[in-house]
Design an enzyme around this catalytic site. Structure first.
Site, PDB file in Angstrom:
ATOM      1  N   GLY A 189     -17.721   2.142   8.819  1.00 56.51           N
ATOM      2  CA  GLY A 189     -16.855   2.880   9.738  1.00 56.51           C
ATOM      3  C   GLY A 189     -16.187   1.952  10.734  1.00 56.51           C
ATOM      4  CD  GLU A 197      -6.830  15.981  17.717  1.00 60.40           C
ATOM      5  OE1 GLU A 197      -6.277  15.400  18.661  1.00 60.40           O
ATOM      6  OE2 GLU A 197      -7.264  15.398  16.712  1.00 60.40           O
ATOM      7  CB  ALA A 244     -12.337   5.423  17.127  1.00 62.95           C
ATOM      8  CD  GLN A 245     -10.395   1.886  21.407  1.00 61.44           C
ATOM      9  OE1 GLN A 245     -10.938   0.860  21.783  1.00 61.44           O
ATOM     10  NE2 GLN A 245      -9.389   1.888  20.556  1.00 61.44           N
TER      11      GLN A 245
END
Lengths: 448, 448
Positions: free
Chosen positions: A25, A183, A329-330
């Site tokens: 990932g 979303e 993610a960051q």
């Protein structure tokens, strides 16, 4: 057919230190990229052969993008400048810190450094019935299944006799008001407005309900209260029914029961409510907390200086982040890059540098020109500006030239035409439960 | 879960003549497009919700294109200018010419005109074992399964102990030297040359064998002997083993036995050897010959003036085509367009015009700059010119603006980089046979 015993990991012997990474990932991939590759042998395990850009997975589910736009084969990413790099598509079943060995389905492998970057898995909080009947949205096959399920619901609603059953086909219940749920709900509302009425002239889309259910008192709990409020307004403007402070008690494939007794009938319950760390067997319980590995500022798992955890499966508690970093993610990207440098320092016997998270802010999109952004220094954007920022950031971070181009072309096309392209029912939808001796419509093949 | 009894076709009553079309392939789609839509009610049945551009299916199998590049949702194709058009994704199970009714899984429907445009299905010539263990290449899920199977064979070959089993993973046997077999073999050879060695540095690709097996004495039997000869040279130059005059007797999932006794071990047998018409129950045997409906020059099935067959499922015997037209896209497209006009003439009580096939020629591609073309007036192209013609024709005919653009972008990119993009193992490969109580590697999930 191969017997599993015929397989072996087949990793060459080496005199260099061996780094074994579990998971391709955001964390694992950025670690491999930044690792000084001449100094290490790198072995990467993943159950899939690709790296996914998961923040856009909901667009695969709503037929906006095809899988190849958000995924990149791991072998393609690391095929040239990585001489002593070895990818194996196989599940890791455990780790033995005493012998410094990982166990996989097809054999064991000794490591010098082990990096656990396995991310998360869906958390159903022990409710097996919800797990059985709901649709998760974690992997590419999940997104394709959900896409087929939603399109088939419209095909069937178009052919149903009983109005009550038709309504249950037109009710879509999304559990979880985090970024995925928000979303997805927004994209479904855009489809309802711009796409579906043209495809299904026989259906009355004022009857299609999109419910977004959240257990806490606001949507997007990891974002600022201001952005949560804006998001809720955007969702309701788009005709999405937002239910806050609401927990799901049960779902039998037909009826959702909320805590408190309220019910709604739906054929499609989407589970975006919770995740827990995808942990590996073999480390003692005191190394974990709530499914995540407790790590020090160098990402070392407490008690194991040669075992590291990065990304969502790690909990690095700091003064600013007392519960660990947010599950986006960051932190994974930054921890992967940071650990690469620390591993280099380790073999050069230099002292390690503690990780510091640089919070670039967070974004969520509800629809065209409707997005929210929390930026550093307590700045908040909404509307067109936030939407443009969202677009820019997601294109920028999508990995690989080809993907960027295709994704950009798709979006430009959608922007000017209000058209979703890929409404193909490809994957036969298979219900997880088989009902013996009864002629139910469980998958498209039953209608074939 | 819905009970099948809850569904109904739900087609509105009409005073206009009702045309029922079974199949949304090249024939059915072109018929709908050209039919004077204000004069008819049109009902289209298909088991899929999309129209596929099947000549490019092999590119999905070899990871050159994603499914959305070669498929278009039927509802999207006919959503605006087609007022009294009704698509239903459901299987037609039979026709009753006496009552002028078609039967489907969810109810019956009377027709005024019935058009059978069902195309073909794979023909295993009664060999159930081959049907069970081989990989077909007829539908999009077939192509995705085959893609996963081939990529997983390389992943497993990379982890295998026994060299004999490794060889069986690296042997790919394609049965059938028609366009599908030839183009698939060519694309596999390009992957072997340009892509796979970079992805799998641990494998020796001089051990990878691609066999193309054909029962007749030349490849591409429908094309000219000259083009067959050129194609064979191209195939052999690309390192493909071409076996002519060779029939497959059996395949048990491990070993192919050819007629005569020769054998080869392979995990991947691709069946592109034969098709037969996908017929509907209910018409008398004398209306068919070898699985195709006998039709007159107006595409009327012999004996049934209100039942038509077009495309691959029809056999229109003419002086120039004594066995009927070739089973490619052009006759289906032209018959669909022609029948649309004849149906208009029928309701205006005008006399029908007989169909005449305009043979635009045929093309096959083996690799970069290697293709063959038979053009009208006994002209033949090969090499770069034929390749450029192939490219132009396929882009031109791909339906829909978006698809053309994406396909073109993919090809341009591949041309300059020798790079296939989408090597994702998405669909878990499931062997058709379950072997109880044994721990075989039947699908990727077993390695998860």
């Amino acid at each position: 057919m191969l017997h599993i015993k015929e397989l072996t990991l087949n990793i060459p012997e080496t005199t260099k230190p061996r780094v074994v990474i579990i998971g391709g990932g955001f964390g694992g991939v950025n670690l491999v990229r930044k690792l000084p590759s001449k100094d290490f042998q790198v072995v990467l395990f993943d159950r899939q052969n690709y790296h996914g850009f998961w923040p856009l997975l909901y667009q695969v589910a709503t037929a906006g993008l095809e899988p190849d736009s958000i995924a990149e084969p791991l072998r393609k990413m690391f095929d040239e400048d990585y001489e002593d790099f070895h990818f194996r598509q196989v599940k890791v079943t455990g780790v033995n810190p005493a012998t410094k060995t990982v166990t996989t389905l097809v054999g064991d492998l000794p490591y010098d450094f082990l990096v656990i970057a396995t991310g998360t898995k869906s958390n159903y909080f022990g409710n097996e019935q919800i797990k059985k009947f709901s649709f998760p949205l974690k992997q590419i096959p999940d997104a394709l299944n959900l896409r087929s399920q939603m399109l088939q619901a419209f095909e069937q609603a178009n052919m149903i006799k009983d109005p009550e059953v038709r309504q249950s086909l037109l009710n879509f219940v999304i559990v979880g008001g985090g970024p995925t749920g928000v979303e997805l709900a927004g994209a479904l509302a855009e489809m309802r407005k711009h796409i579906l009425p043209g495809d299904y002239p026989g259906l009355d889309f004022s009857q299609m309900n999109i419910l977004l259910v959240e257990g806490l008192d606001r949507v997007l709990p990891p974002m600022s209260p201001k952005s949560s409020q804006t998001t809720r307004e955007y969702l309701e403007k788009a005709g999405i029914i937002v239910k806050l402070n609401t927990l799901v008690e049960s779902y039998d494939g037909q009826t959702v029961v909320f805590k408190g007794g309220e019910t709604i009938k739906t054929q499609t319950l989407i589970w975006a409510a919770g995740v827990s760390g995808a942990q590996i067997q073999g480390l003692p319980p005191e190394a974990s907390e709530r499914g995540r590995y407790l790590v020090n500022p160098f990402n070392q798992v407490i008690g194991f200086p040669d075992i590291f955890a990065i990304g969502d499966v790690a909990a690095m508690k700091t003064e600013k982040w007392p519960k660990g970093h947010p599950g986006v993610a960051q932190p994974a990207i930054q921890q992967g890059q940071h650990l690469a440098k620390n591993l280099g320092r380790m073999i050069r016997k230099e002292s390690l540098v503690p990780f510091e998270y640089f919070d670039k802010g967070s974004l969520a999109i509800i629809g065209r020109n409707r997005a929210v952004a929390d930026l550093p220094k307590d700045m908040h954007l909404k509307g067109f500006l936030a939407w443009a920022a969202w677009l820019f950031v997601h294109i920028y971070y999508l990995i690989g030239f080809r993907n960027k181009l295709v994704v950009l072309a798709n979006w430009v096309y959608k922007f000017f035409t209000f058209e979703n392209g890929n409404r193909l029912i490809i994957r036969p939808f298979i219900r997880k439960e088989d009902v013996a001796g009864q002629e139910f419509v469980r998958r498209q093949a039953d209608l074939d």
